[in-house]
Design a protein around this motif. Structure first.
Motif, mmCIF file in Angstrom:
data_model
loop_
_atom_site.group_PDB
_atom_site.id
_atom_site.type_symbol
_atom_site.label_atom_id
_atom_site.label_comp_id
_atom_site.label_asym_id
_atom_site.label_seq_id
_atom_site.Cartn_x
_atom_site.Cartn_y
_atom_site.Cartn_z
ATOM 1 N N GLU A 1 0.840 -1.186 0.000
ATOM 2 C CA GLU A 1 0.000 0.000 0.000
ATOM 3 C C GLU A 1 0.880 1.243 0.000
ATOM 4 O OE1 GLU A 1 -3.961 -0.772 2.046
ATOM 5 O OE2 GLU A 1 -2.535 -1.631 3.433
ATOM 6 N N SER A 2 0.262 2.412 -0.094
ATOM 7 C CA SER A 2 1.077 3.624 -0.117
ATOM 8 C C SER A 2 1.865 3.721 1.184
ATOM 9 C CB SER A 2 0.208 4.867 -0.324
ATOM 10 O OG SER A 2 -0.984 4.765 0.386
ATOM 11 N N HIS B 1 -0.036 -1.502 -6.568
ATOM 12 C CA HIS B 1 -0.871 -1.764 -5.395
ATOM 13 C C HIS B 1 -2.134 -2.492 -5.824
ATOM 14 C CE1 HIS B 1 -2.888 1.826 -6.932
ATOM 15 N NE2 HIS B 1 -3.940 1.412 -6.258
ATOM 16 N N LEU C 1 -3.923 -5.613 -6.844
ATOM 17 C CA LEU C 1 -3.770 -7.062 -6.733
ATOM 18 C C LEU C 1 -4.182 -7.765 -8.028
ATOM 19 C CD1 LEU C 1 -5.296 -7.313 -3.166
ATOM 20 C CD2 LEU C 1 -2.929 -7.784 -3.763
ATOM 21 N N GLY C 2 -5.167 -7.226 -8.712
ATOM 22 C CA GLY C 2 -5.624 -7.838 -9.952
ATOM 23 C C GLY C 2 -4.529 -7.834 -11.011
ATOM 24 N N ALA C 3 -3.800 -6.716 -11.113
ATOM 25 C CA ALA C 3 -2.730 -6.622 -12.098
ATOM 26 C C ALA C 3 -1.594 -7.571 -11.734
ATOM 27 C CB ALA C 3 -2.214 -5.189 -12.176
ATOM 28 N N LEU D 1 -5.175 -7.996 3.533
ATOM 29 C CA LEU D 1 -5.151 -7.194 2.310
ATOM 30 C C LEU D 1 -6.024 -7.846 1.233
ATOM 31 C CD1 LEU D 1 -3.663 -4.691 1.107
ATOM 32 C CD2 LEU D 1 -2.029 -6.289 0.134
ATOM 33 N N LEU D 2 -5.887 -9.151 1.105
ATOM 34 C CA LEU D 2 -6.683 -9.859 0.100
ATOM 35 C C LEU D 2 -8.167 -9.805 0.452
ATOM 36 C CD1 LEU D 2 -4.358 -12.940 -0.437
ATOM 37 C CD2 LEU D 2 -4.782 -11.091 -2.053
ATOM 38 N N CYS E 1 -9.709 -7.473 1.810
ATOM 39 C CA CYS E 1 -10.239 -6.131 1.528
ATOM 40 C C CYS E 1 -10.594 -5.932 0.063
ATOM 41 C CB CYS E 1 -9.200 -5.071 1.885
ATOM 42 S SG CYS E 1 -9.025 -4.802 3.615
ATOM 43 N N ASP E 2 -10.020 -6.751 -0.811
ATOM 44 C CA ASP E 2 -10.217 -6.541 -2.246
ATOM 45 C C ASP E 2 -11.670 -6.815 -2.613
ATOM 46 O OD1 ASP E 2 -10.152 -6.410 -4.945
ATOM 47 O OD2 ASP E 2 -8.646 -7.985 -5.245
ATOM 48 N N VAL F 1 -12.067 -4.093 6.396
ATOM 49 C CA VAL F 1 -10.992 -3.095 6.424
ATOM 50 C C VAL F 1 -9.886 -3.621 7.327
ATOM 51 C CG1 VAL F 1 -12.554 -1.155 6.047
ATOM 52 C CG2 VAL F 1 -12.020 -1.865 8.368
ATOM 53 N N ILE F 2 -8.725 -2.960 7.290
ATOM 54 C CA ILE F 2 -7.660 -3.292 8.234
ATOM 55 C C ILE F 2 -7.646 -2.183 9.273
ATOM 56 C CG2 ILE F 2 -5.229 -3.827 8.517
ATOM 57 C CD1 ILE F 2 -5.087 -4.492 5.559
ATOM 58 N N GLY G 1 -6.675 0.380 12.273
ATOM 59 C CA GLY G 1 -5.396 0.946 12.701
ATOM 60 C C GLY G 1 -4.667 1.640 11.558
ATOM 61 N N GLU G 2 -3.470 2.097 11.877
ATOM 62 C CA GLU G 2 -2.682 2.876 10.923
ATOM 63 C C GLU G 2 -1.323 2.222 10.708
ATOM 64 O OE1 GLU G 2 -3.339 6.319 9.799
ATOM 65 O OE2 GLU G 2 -5.408 5.994 10.443
#
Lengths: 328, 326, 239
Positions: free
Chosen positions: B43-44, B214, B216-218, B255-256, B258-259, B272-273, B275-276
């Motif tokens: 992620e960023s 970022h 995941l599909g690509a 992460l997966l 969340c997609d 969602v995940i 926290g920060e």
């Protein structure tokens, strides 16, 4: 009940070339949005999906009176909020607001977050005194700490700026929020947070969303109805589940099939779509999609198709609508 | 086996400026074999672009490599003199960026820019250079390549601009292509076209690709292996099918999850995940993901997990996995 | 270099503010017995044809120089910003009109402009300030207009329009703080230019009438005695 009703809305820009219209004295126009008709029911979400250059952002701006439209009509809550060229009535902007594509750039850089989210009150409710309390209420509403009111736009992240944009859009409890690419540039985890927040606000305040996006995965989850745009026209519009399950327009089908997925074993079908969107300056005759359409026939390049009801109950502008998706 | 085209090990990078120094990358290791497409997903703020620039040795002033090595075809490029490095850029490895409008010169015709890239080769005549440029543009699928040489970047559409940028990167036939978020600004149908192009190029000229995204599909579409970066650390790496189909690290799993394209039934309550991302000026002592991890144990906070192998070429940095292996 | 500049500015400021206490003599005091003293103690920079202490006159002149410099630049800045913002964000016809007028003013040479205004209004400190303001405004207005034009299509301005904000509110609350910065810097660098301009115009007889001690006046009076008492003009050129 229908909240917003758009009929035959056309937005055109004059063509500005080196000698455009210099000799003839005539201006040439290019239609960026041509003849859009849509209905949006109160408290629901309508997604407008399409590739860049399809005119979806221009359409959104025209609805806010930021871009004049050449012809067509707009009915909000039974009344016409503004003429084709002119500023919208203040009462309309009180009830309709917009979330912009670039969350940080849409915030005035030298104002604090607190001042920015209370800006709608300063404009529409100058009688309101306790703006600090309002700022706090809005920050809490969108899940940001109250001390964010003192920060400046460059001190917050993209996801946080989105929340600020949403807070400002819902500040006056509007009945319609036009969201232009509400999740563009966000990471998937943050994207979910923003979308969940929008869904919660809709459930609590019964606000309607007109969501402009190119992300079909988001559309599938968030919207009640989906409109697929191609070169300024809506090629297919209907209930989201039906449009996704059996798209009838070849472009809608190709777009949905091209959607990437990270699921192993998923193969996207990009083969159906070759080439790129034609330039609006040289709009193809007949159906604008026919040069890229895998199922184009001579009729398609001769006459433009009129909208008709498809087998699934969606409104489709195609001479030869698909009965089933080609990949199923 | 030949040495890998790119071999990064233990790479740590620190940014120091007016604020506290930020440890942007910590002990990052990965390798790219000849003809392989390796994806870096994160992620960023995960440091994926920093990693790409470090490989090209194009890091901004203020960034310094504090540990580790970057080997290109066996040579440590961090120790290379700047003149040699300049020769390597373009000919050995080339980079394509997210926005071709800012990465290429907007006021020079594309043909001029492409022929300039070949200036270093004295054996080539002007006509040869021109022919090479035309061939490269044809190769990336630009119609009427010859006629296009005199045109400017703004006269092309987004998809074509990115094709031109790729053609330019491939002019000197590099062995490694670094693609930094090159499909992010493109629509899905164009993205699919560019990904197809990258795959064909790899098959045809055998160049390795480091594909940073970022999306995941690509990543799923073209990468042979995938490295998951979180807050400057590699937390999981392995064959793409394993990473996307049988992820082991809690962050990768989250992460997966969340997609939205992976969620079959439409929902308005997306995962969602919480926290920060941790503050990288003072990274946590234990596992980098501990604070947001749903399954964190007490030792996750106190001790940094080591890399453990969980399958062929599939490694994870997580205490829960270590425990399972014991 | 920066520090040296700061020191010089500080010296000037101190001289301007504390002038009456710093000056060794009364700048207006005529002492014919002491006329044409070359620089020596107690007249550090000498005296002029009327026996007035040149150092004291210079210090007193700094008050006028600074006052005229700063206040004219300030007034010109405010006027220029307002006109530029209106031209940049207002209706197109107003933009054309304002730019036409301002460019016309810009096209007139400084001295010709000064002579015209002085002829119309007669020489005085006020006239001088009006001349300088009229000369400065078009430049600031152009800068402000360009900055406004480039900011006009920024998304935050469009966002404000979508909220229904009025033109005045957008100009004053949102555009002004964003474009003022660079123009403020240009304006602050104009202060010395304006001081030189004031001296120049006074020297040409268009500015401050005698006996007010302004730098330009000291130069002008010194020029008459350049053969007999060169220190007057040398000292007058010091600042």
């Amino acid at each position: 009940m229908t909240l917003l009703s758009v009929r035959d809305l056309t937005v055109s820009y004059p063509v500005r070339g080196p000698l455009a219209g210099w000799w003839t004295g005539q201006k040439r126009f290019v239609d960026v949005v041509c003849g859009i008709s849509l209905d949006l029911a109160e408290g629901t979400t309508l997604a407008i999906a399409g590739e860049s250059g399809s005119g979806k952002s221009t359409f959104a701006r025209a609805l806010m009176g930021l871009t004049p439209f050449r012809s067509g009509s707009l009915i909000f809550d039974g009344k016409a909020p503004f003429p084709a060229r002119g500023r919208p009535a203040r009462a309309y902007l009180h009830q309709v607001s917009m979330m912009f594509q670039d969350p940080v750039a849409s915030l005035s850089p030298r104002r604090t977050i607190g001042a920015l989210i209370t800006e709608p009150f300063r404009i529409h409710r100058p009688d309101l005194r306790n703006l600090e309390a309002e700022a706090k209420r809005l920050l809490v509403l969108v899940g940001l700490p109250a001390d964010f009111a003192q920060r400046y736009p460059h001190q917050i992240s993209g996801g946080q700026a989105r929340r600020v944009g949403l807070a400002r859009a819902v500040a006056l409890n509007p009945r319609l929020v036009i969201a232009d690419e509400p999740t563009a540039g966000l990471d998937v985890s943050v994207q979910g947070e923003i979308l969940n927040l929008m869904a919660r606000l809709q459930a609590e305040q019964s606000v309607a969303f007109l969501m402009i996006t190119h992300n079909l995965a988001v559309v599938r989850h968030m919207s009640d109805r989906t409109a697929i745009m191609y070169m300024g026209r809506i090629v297919e519009e209907g209930p989201t589940d039906r449009v996704f399950a059996s798209p009838a327009h070849p472009y809608a089908a190709a777009l949905i099939a091209a959607e990437p997925s990270s699921l192993p074993g998923h193969h996207r079908h990009s083969a159906a779509l070759k080439g790129e969107v034609s330039s609006p300056l040289h709009r193809p005759d007949g159906c604008a999609f026919h040069p890229r359409c895998p199922a184009a026939r001579p009729l398609c390049s001769a006459t433009a198709p009129l909208p008709q009801v498809s087998a699934s109950g969606a409104l489709v502008s195609c001479h030869f609508p698909l009965q089933r998706t080609p990949d199923q | 086996m030949n040495p890998p085209v790119l071999d990064i090990s233990g790479l740590s990078i620190r940014f120091s400026g007016r604020t506290d120094p930020v440890l942007a990358l910590r002990e990052v290791g990965l390798s790219v074999q000849a003809g392989e497409i390796v994806g870096i997903v994160g992620e960023s703020g995960s440091g994926k672009s920093t990693l790409a620039l470090a490989v090209m040795r194009l890091l901004a002033t203020g960034a310094s490599v504090t540990a580790g090595s970057v080997r290109f075809e066996g040579k440590d490029i961090l120790a290379l003199p700047e003149a040699d490095m300049r020769k390597l850029r373009g000919a050995g490895m080339a980079m394509v960026f997210q926005d071709p409008m800012t990465a290429l010169n907007p006021v020079l015709p594309i043909g001029t820019q492409m022929m300039d890239v070949l200036f270093r080769d004295p054996a080539l005549s002007r006509a040869d250079k021109r022919a090479r440029a035309v061939a490269a543009l044809k190769r990336v699928g630009l119609p009427d390549a010859e006629q296009q040489l005199g045109r400017y970047l703004f006269q092309f559409s987004g998809g074509m601009r990115q094709r031109i940028a790729i053609a330019m990167a491939l002019l000197q036939r590099p062995r490694l292509l670094i693609a930094d978020e090159i499909t992010t600004a493109l629509d899905v149908t164009l993205e699919a076209q560019i990904l197809d192009l990258l795959r064909d190029l790899r098959d045809e000229i055998g160049c390795s690709i480091l594909f940073i995204s970022h999306n995941l599909g690509a990543i799923a579409a073209i990468c042979d292996r995938t490295v998951v970066l979180y807050a400057g650390e590699v937390i999981e790496a392995g064959p793409t099918a394993k990473i996307l189909g049988a992820a082991r690290h809690p962050y990768t799993k989250a992460l997966l999850a969340c997609d939205p394209s992976r969620i079959e039934i439409p929902t308005r309550n997306l995962p969602v995940i919480p926290g920060e991302v941790p503050d990288l000026s003072a990274p946590p002592k234990g596992c980098i993901f501990a604070a947001r991890c749903p399954a964190a144990l007490s030792r996750c906070v106190t001790h940094r997990p080591v890399k453990s192998l969980v399958g062929r070429d599939h490694s994870v940095r997580c205490h829960l996995i270590e425990g399972a292996a014991e | 270099m920066g520090r040296l500049g700061l020191c010089l500015v500080l010296i000037l400021l101190v001289a301007a503010v504390f002038g009456p206490w710093l000056a060794p003599f009364d700048p207006f005091l005529i002492d014919v017995s002491a006329k044409f003293h070359p620089p020596s103690f107690p007249h550090l920079l000498g005296t002029d044809n009327l026996g007035r202490d040149i150092l004291s006159r210079l210090i007193a002149g700094s008050w006028i120089a600074m006052g005229v410099g700063m206040s004219t630049v300030l007034v010109a800045l405010v006027l220029g910003l307002i006109l530029g913002l209106i031209a940049g964000y207002g209706p197109l016809w107003l933009d054309y009109l304002l730019m036409l007028v301002l460019d016309a003013i810009y096209a007139v040479p400084t001295v010709v402009m000064g002579l015209t205004v002085v002829t119309l209004l007669g020489p005085s400190l006020t006239t001088l300030m009006i001349v300088v303001i009229v000369i400065l405004v078009p430049g600031y207005a152009r800068l402000a207009r360009t900055a406004t034009l480039s900011m006009k299509s920024e998304e935050f301005i469009v966002a404000l329009e979508s909220l229904g904000a009025s033109r005045a509110r957008i100009i004053l609350v949102h555009l002004l703080p964003n474009i003022a910065g660079p123009i403020l810097i240009v304006a602050s660098m104009d202060i010395p230019t304006v001081i030189a301009l004031e001296a120049g115009l006074t020297y040409l007889g268009m500015g401050v009438p005698p006996p007010t001690p302004s730098w330009g006046r000291i130069l002008q009076e010194g020029f008459a005695q350049i053969g007999d008492a060169p220190w007057i003009i040398l000292a007058g050129g010091l600042p």
